[in-house]
Design an enzyme around this catalytic site. Structure first.
Site, PDB file in Angstrom:
ATOM      1  N   ASN A 142       0.842  -1.200   0.000  1.00 56.97           N
ATOM      2  CA  ASN A 142       0.000   0.000   0.000  1.00 56.97           C
ATOM      3  C   ASN A 142       0.876   1.248   0.000  1.00 56.97           C
ATOM      4  O   ASN A 142       1.969   1.263   0.581  1.00 56.97           O
ATOM      5  CB  ASN A 142      -1.021  -0.011   1.149  1.00 56.97           C
ATOM      6  CG  ASN A 142      -0.441  -0.193   2.522  1.00 56.97           C
ATOM      7  OD1 ASN A 142       0.573  -0.852   2.703  1.00 56.97           O
ATOM      8  ND2 ASN A 142      -1.083   0.377   3.518  1.00 56.97           N
TER       9      ASN A 142
ATOM     10  N   GLU B   3       0.278   5.214   0.651  1.00 57.72           N
ATOM     11  CA  GLU B   3      -0.684   6.236   1.088  1.00 57.72           C
ATOM     12  C   GLU B   3      -0.273   7.625   0.607  1.00 57.72           C
ATOM     13  O   GLU B   3       0.820   7.807   0.050  1.00 57.72           O
ATOM     14  CB  GLU B   3      -0.809   6.172   2.618  1.00 57.72           C
ATOM     15  CG  GLU B   3      -1.367   4.815   3.044  1.00 57.72           C
ATOM     16  CD  GLU B   3      -1.648   4.681   4.532  1.00 57.72           C
ATOM     17  OE1 GLU B   3      -1.200   5.535   5.322  1.00 57.72           O
ATOM     18  OE2 GLU B   3      -2.338   3.705   4.885  1.00 57.72           O
TER      19      GLU B   3
ATOM     20  N   CYS C  67      -4.029   0.559  -2.528  1.00 57.23           N
ATOM     21  CA  CYS C  67      -3.894  -0.683  -1.759  1.00 57.23           C
ATOM     22  C   CYS C  67      -2.783  -1.563  -2.328  1.00 57.23           C
ATOM     23  O   CYS C  67      -2.415  -1.458  -3.511  1.00 57.23           O
ATOM     24  CB  CYS C  67      -5.204  -1.469  -1.800  1.00 57.23           C
ATOM     25  SG  CYS C  67      -6.516  -0.765  -0.796  1.00 57.23           S
TER      26      CYS C  67
ATOM     27  N   GLU D 126      -2.975  -4.682  -3.083  1.00 60.34           N
ATOM     28  CA  GLU D 126      -3.482  -5.524  -4.173  1.00 60.34           C
ATOM     29  C   GLU D 126      -3.436  -4.768  -5.496  1.00 60.34           C
ATOM     30  O   GLU D 126      -3.099  -5.326  -6.539  1.00 60.34           O
ATOM     31  CB  GLU D 126      -4.927  -5.958  -3.876  1.00 60.34           C
ATOM     32  CG  GLU D 126      -5.070  -6.854  -2.657  1.00 60.34           C
ATOM     33  CD  GLU D 126      -5.273  -6.099  -1.350  1.00 60.34           C
ATOM     34  OE1 GLU D 126      -4.814  -4.948  -1.240  1.00 60.34           O
ATOM     35  OE2 GLU D 126      -5.891  -6.670  -0.436  1.00 60.34           O
TER      36      GLU D 126
ATOM     37  N   CYS E 121     -10.144  -4.958   0.476  1.00 61.60           N
ATOM     38  CA  CYS E 121     -11.259  -4.014   0.573  1.00 61.60           C
ATOM     39  C   CYS E 121     -12.219  -4.253  -0.597  1.00 61.60           C
ATOM     40  O   CYS E 121     -11.908  -4.994  -1.545  1.00 61.60           O
ATOM     41  CB  CYS E 121     -10.741  -2.575   0.560  1.00 61.60           C
ATOM     42  SG  CYS E 121     -10.237  -1.994  -1.070  1.00 61.60           S
TER      43      CYS E 121
ATOM     44  N   CYS F 156     -10.802  -3.556  -4.062  1.00 58.85           N
ATOM     45  CA  CYS F 156      -9.796  -4.549  -4.489  1.00 58.85           C
ATOM     46  C   CYS F 156     -10.448  -5.882  -4.828  1.00 58.85           C
ATOM     47  O   CYS F 156      -9.935  -6.623  -5.673  1.00 58.85           O
ATOM     48  CB  CYS F 156      -8.718  -4.711  -3.430  1.00 58.85           C
ATOM     49  SG  CYS F 156      -7.588  -3.288  -3.436  1.00 58.85           S
TER      50      CYS F 156
HETATM   51  N1  THU Z   1      -5.166  -1.759   2.596  1.00 56.81           N
HETATM   52  C1  THU Z   1      -4.572  -2.539   1.639  1.00 56.81           C
HETATM   53  O1  THU Z   1      -3.533  -2.156   1.079  1.00 56.81           O
HETATM   54  N2  THU Z   1      -5.130  -3.730   1.354  1.00 56.81           N
HETATM   55  C2  THU Z   1      -6.173  -4.282   2.026  1.00 56.81           C
HETATM   56  O2  THU Z   1      -6.535  -5.413   1.715  1.00 56.81           O
HETATM   57  C3  THU Z   1      -6.839  -3.532   3.095  1.00 56.81           C
HETATM   58  C4  THU Z   1      -6.406  -2.126   3.255  1.00 56.81           C
HETATM   59  C5  THU Z   1      -4.511  -0.490   2.962  1.00 56.81           C
HETATM   60  C6  THU Z   1      -5.148   0.775   2.469  1.00 56.81           C
HETATM   61  C7  THU Z   1      -4.599   1.787   3.463  1.00 56.81           C
HETATM   62  O3  THU Z   1      -3.321   2.203   3.044  1.00 56.81           O
HETATM   63  C8  THU Z   1      -4.459   1.003   4.736  1.00 56.81           C
HETATM   64  O4  THU Z   1      -4.485  -0.364   4.363  1.00 56.81           O
HETATM   65  C9  THU Z   1      -5.533   1.259   5.770  1.00 56.81           C
HETATM   66  O5  THU Z   1      -6.799   1.140   5.212  1.00 56.81           O
END
Ligand code: THU
Length: 138
Positions: A41, A43, A52, A54, A85, A88
């Site tokens: 991920n 941000e 994310c 994925e 999420c 994804c």
């Molecule tokens: N996140 C992912 O990268 N993948 C997931 O399957 C769940 C959430 C990340 C998004 C964000 O950067 C952090 O987790 C918190 O939501």
């Protein structure tokens, strides 16, 4: 689930850029060629611009010219395996059939596996798109 995919997701999780949530995620996808593509991920201070793990792995797969997923691993912190999420789940559905396994693993090793179709029942797909396409000229 073969451990190489989990190891790849675990390794890339260490590269996650998550200064806002402090929630670090790594994802690894296997393709029919046997190749593994990884993502973490990433941000952003403008929160909705974050991506994310994925999504990163899917982008890496496409950039290599591959478009089929046969296995997925997602590694995150906490004591419960973290599922992809909603967005994804749809992204995975674009490249994986419903029977493809998504294995969610915690940093300390707890595991849960679900199929893509279980994660996204009733997914919006190409048939819906084609069946509903209209020319809004009436
Ligand atoms: N996140 C992912 O990268 N993948 C997931 O399957 C769940 C959430 C990340 C998004 C964000 O950067 C952090 O987790 C918190 O939501």
């Amino acid at each position: 689930m073969s451990t190489d995919l989990i190891l790849a997701a675990t390794a890339v999780r260490a590269k996650a850029y998550a200064p806002y949530s402090n929630f670090h995620v790594g994802a690894a996808l296997r393709t029919p060629s046997g190749a593994i593509f990884v993502g973490c991920n990433v941000e952003n201070v403008a929160y909705p611009e974050g991506t994310c793990a994925e999504a990163g792995a899917i982008a890496a797969m496409c950039a290599a010219g591959e478009y089929t997923i046969v296995e997925v691993a997602v590694v995150a912190g906490g004591n419960r395996p973290v599922p992809p999420c909603g967005g994804c789940r749809q992204k995975l559905s674009e490249f994986a059939t419903g029977d493809i396994a998504v294995t969610m693993v915690t940093a300390d090793g707890a595991q849960e596996t679900m199929g893509v179709a279980d994660l996204l029942p009733g997914a919006f797909d190409l048939e819906h798109l084609n069946a509903g396409a209209t020319t809004l000229d009436n």
